[in-house]
Write an enzyme that holds these catalytic residues in place. Sequence first.
Site, PDB file in Angstrom:
ATOM      1  N   LYS A   1       0.816  -1.153   0.078  1.00 12.99           N
ATOM      2  CA  LYS A   1       0.086  -0.045   0.056  1.00 12.99           C
ATOM      3  C   LYS A   1       0.799   1.141  -0.176  1.00 12.99           C
ATOM      4  CE  LYS A   1      -0.094  -0.492   4.938  1.00 12.99           C
ATOM      5  NZ  LYS A   1      -0.769  -0.976   6.141  1.00 12.99           N
TER       6      LYS A   1
ATOM      7  N   ARG B   1     -10.648   0.209  14.314  1.00  8.12           N
ATOM      8  CA  ARG B   1     -10.627   1.044  13.261  1.00  8.12           C
ATOM      9  C   ARG B   1     -11.882   0.584  12.306  1.00  8.12           C
ATOM     10  NH1 ARG B   1      -4.498   1.553  10.401  1.00  8.12           N
ATOM     11  NH2 ARG B   1      -5.113  -0.855   9.776  1.00  8.12           N
TER      12      ARG B   1
ATOM     13  N   TYR C   1      14.531  32.287   5.843  1.00  6.77           N
ATOM     14  CA  TYR C   1      13.323  32.959   6.267  1.00  6.77           C
ATOM     15  C   TYR C   1      13.241  33.353   7.590  1.00  6.77           C
ATOM     16  CZ  TYR C   1      11.084  31.602   1.703  1.00  6.77           C
ATOM     17  OH  TYR C   1      10.603  31.449   0.446  1.00  6.77           O
TER      18      TYR C   1
ATOM     19  N   MET D   1      10.691  25.297   0.950  1.00  9.40           N
ATOM     20  CA  MET D   1       9.750  24.391   0.094  1.00  9.40           C
ATOM     21  C   MET D   1      10.429  23.366  -0.837  1.00  9.40           C
ATOM     22  SD  MET D   1       6.619  25.304  -2.588  1.00  9.40           S
ATOM     23  CE  MET D   1       5.829  26.303  -1.556  1.00  9.40           C
TER      24      MET D   1
HETATM   25  C1  LIG Z   1      -0.152  -1.824   6.662  1.00 13.45           C
HETATM   26  C2  LIG Z   1      -0.960  -3.044   7.426  1.00 13.45           C
HETATM   27  C3  LIG Z   1      -0.001  -4.282   8.045  1.00 13.45           C
HETATM   28  C4  LIG Z   1       1.469  -3.972   7.895  1.00 13.45           C
HETATM   29  O1  LIG Z   1       2.061  -3.254   9.177  1.00 13.45           O
HETATM   30  P1  LIG Z   1       3.798  -3.501   9.063  1.00 13.45           P
HETATM   31  O2  LIG Z   1       3.617  -2.653  10.631  1.00 13.45           O
HETATM   32  O3  LIG Z   1       4.133  -2.363   8.436  1.00 13.45           O
HETATM   33  O4  LIG Z   1       4.047  -4.549   9.272  1.00 13.45           O
HETATM   34  C5  LIG Z   1      -0.597  -5.180   8.280  1.00 13.45           C
HETATM   35  N1  LIG Z   1      -1.913  -5.512   8.445  1.00 13.45           N
HETATM   36  C6  LIG Z   1      -2.558  -4.298   8.030  1.00 13.45           C
HETATM   37  C7  LIG Z   1      -4.275  -4.354   8.220  1.00 13.45           C
HETATM   38  C8  LIG Z   1      -2.128  -2.902   7.566  1.00 13.45           C
HETATM   39  O5  LIG Z   1      -3.086  -1.960   7.498  1.00 13.45           O
END
Ligand SMILES: *Cc1c(COP(=O)(O)O)cnc(C)c1O
Length: 822
Positions: free
Chosen positions: A490, A588, A717, A766
């Site tokens: 992801k 969540r 700045y 920036m």
């Molecule tokens: C991102 C995620 C993981 C991976 O977590 P890490 O700490 O990066 O290993 C596993 N399960 C879910 C549902 C996630 O969203």
Amino acid sequence: MNQMLYPAKVLAELLDTKAVIANPASEIRTLITDSRKVADTQHALFFALQGRRDGHQFLKDVYQAGVHNLVVSDPGIHQSQFPLANLFLVDDTLAALQKLAAHHRKQFTYPVIGITGSNGKTIVKEWLYQLLAPENRIVRSPKSYNSQMGVPVSVWQMNGENTLAIFEAGISKAGEMENLAKVIRPDIGILTSVGEAHNEGFRSREEKISEKLKLFKDAGVFVYNWHDLENYHGEIPGKRKVSWGYNDKTDLKITESRAQDTVSHFIKAIFKDMEVSLVIPFTDHASIQNCITCFTVLLTLGYDAGEIAKRTQKLLHIKMRLEMKSGINNCSVIDDSYSLDLSSLAIALDFLKQQNQHLRKTLVLSDIPESGMEQSTLYERVAQLLQSKPVNRLIGVGENIGRFAAIFPVQTQFFPSTEELIDQMPALNFSNETILLKGARVFGFEKISKALTQKVHETVLEINLNAVEHNLNYYKARLKPGVKLMAMVKAFSYGSGSYEIASLLQFNKIDYLAVAYTDEGVSLRKAGITLPLMVMNPDVQAFEAMIDNNLEPEIYSMRILKEFIKALGRKNIKRYPIHLKLDTGMHRLGFMEEEANALTAILNQSPQLHIQSIFSHLAAAGDAREDDFTRLQIARFQRVSENISQQTDYRIIRHIANTSAIDRWPDAQFDMVRLGIGLYGIDPADNNRTPPLQTVTVLKTSVSQVKTLQPGETVGYNRQGKLPDGGKIATVKIGYADGYSRKLGNGNGKMLVNGNEAPTIGTICMDMCMLNVTGMAVQEGDEVIVFDSRRRVEDIARSINTIPYEILTGISQRVKRVYYYE
Ligand SMILES: *Cc1c(COP(=O)(O)O)cnc(C)c1O
């Protein structure tokens, strides 16, 4: 890939085995040790090695790919499973591979140089190759193939047309060198260095040296650095021993060693009462040592000192990694300028196959120099390689390759020189394809690479794909037998790229990928990713795209469940794979325990669905203070998931462990784990243990301007950076828009400038920021490291009170990604 053919019957005798020979006419010339890298199938012999994975698992794959000669050690393997194959049953497949290579080695009488040492093996091998190529047709180890498996594969390349061989051998523990010595049998031995590396496998430095020297037991000549063996008590091998060093006991005595200018080093020495000298086109200590080793070897071989000096001046840096970048018109460009011969071409073509993001693939290949083969045989071999690898078009550069235009099985175009290719580049219509550049040095393919890649912004995130592979294997080794692995890609693979990482993971045969949103999954599908793919935040509006692309949704609520059943119903689809998310305490997404009964009631009436997996997420798997809570989450998961599973008549995959949990909660691996941050080189344990992971990402930028300021001047700045005593500052090309947080301003952040830590001064702008480089040697254009294995992402994150995840995913898309693979 040698040219000799070994008939199956001869092979059975050599391996001393009772083989089942189904096809006696079969002849072998290519050895395969990796089921994913099959080539020359008709003449290939596969060794089912017991490595990290058991090669026997892949027998079906290689058999189906057309390899019908198999060396196995599992007596349970039956000929009936592989009716067309010759089956060679041995006790130990690796030993058989070595035995075969040792036999092959004995067929040749030309000199063989064997190299070992703690550092510098590959460099010395490549430099000797450059220095000795004018008079010789040299066969040598590809890349750094120097392991128990790499050495036999290297030696197997020897053929009758070579006049010299150079092989390297590397060992990590006692007992390993004897096998390699039998395979290489060097006439000339070289010990490059004895460092502190790899000490774990040896009881003492003495034992390490003694083990390395076993390579040279029967060598006629042995070349070494005298100081390395100064305190060694054992016997020094070699009928003739030639040492170099800084005192009178050495054969090549260095009398002067000094910098000549900023780019070269001067050496004066005495050899056989004669004064000899050398200018080395490098200035670092290791290169100087390696150059002197090569110098000593050539003097020992009888070369004239003046001639050696001439050749040494032209020595080139060895670039061992291939590079992948994005190019013009949505192309990917793979630039492999390491060296050009058949074996490195085969390796690069395997990488091209692995990186499957574009359907169309083009190879730009120059003439192959000094192969020690007839030109017609050589290009026939190239044509064969192209047959088994996925290339759609070949663009040849040079006077020779074009003469064989007719034999290549793909679309071809030829140019007499690199310049002419560049002149006609627009007509070549490079677009939406992967382009592999493989050119001999004299052809200067870096000019093509430059013309093809977009040079937009000089801040670069380098991603080491070998390190990703290493980290993957680290975690795989931690899994209980049969546990599957899902990799989290992801958010652009935590900032490291999408299809590049996914392709590598697919090539490594993991079980599942997961992304956050449907469009991430769709672009992976477009890039040739066929692995099962879970989408964690499926949008109702994107269900259509989800189903069309064979993506599998995480179902976390009744609303999503009902909507998805409707969508499947409209398309009249049955048994579509879904993943049920349980909320066991993270709060969540996910079904609460109270909803379980209502959920199963719906599932039982929904033939549209197939529950592929049930999973949950741990809120604090890495935090020892919350271990009681983690236990509670695991117990809840166990209970609810079991309850749901019992209502189906098929097996459902269960998973809850993220990276931290793989290490800390081995009992919670269930049927699969979800590996995230660890893959990208961040050890979530971070408890000061030596990180078992390799650094994946290096963020680099460069200096745009250097200036010296008077006392009392300010920087940036709002005049936040103050220099009461004056000093020197460097402006670098990275700012908060690139993902370098403003919190790192005013000295909170540090970067490495020529190896020195330089703090930020003033606020982060920036697109730029300023570093205090007072007292440091810095020039405009110098490289600046924002993070790497020394300045770690973990430390930067801690200094601004965040986590490595945020730093990595925050690196903006305008920072160019460059991938490396060795
Ligand atoms: C991102 C995620 C993981 C991976 O977590 P890490 O700490 O990066 O290993 C596993 N399960 C879910 C549902 C996630 O969203």
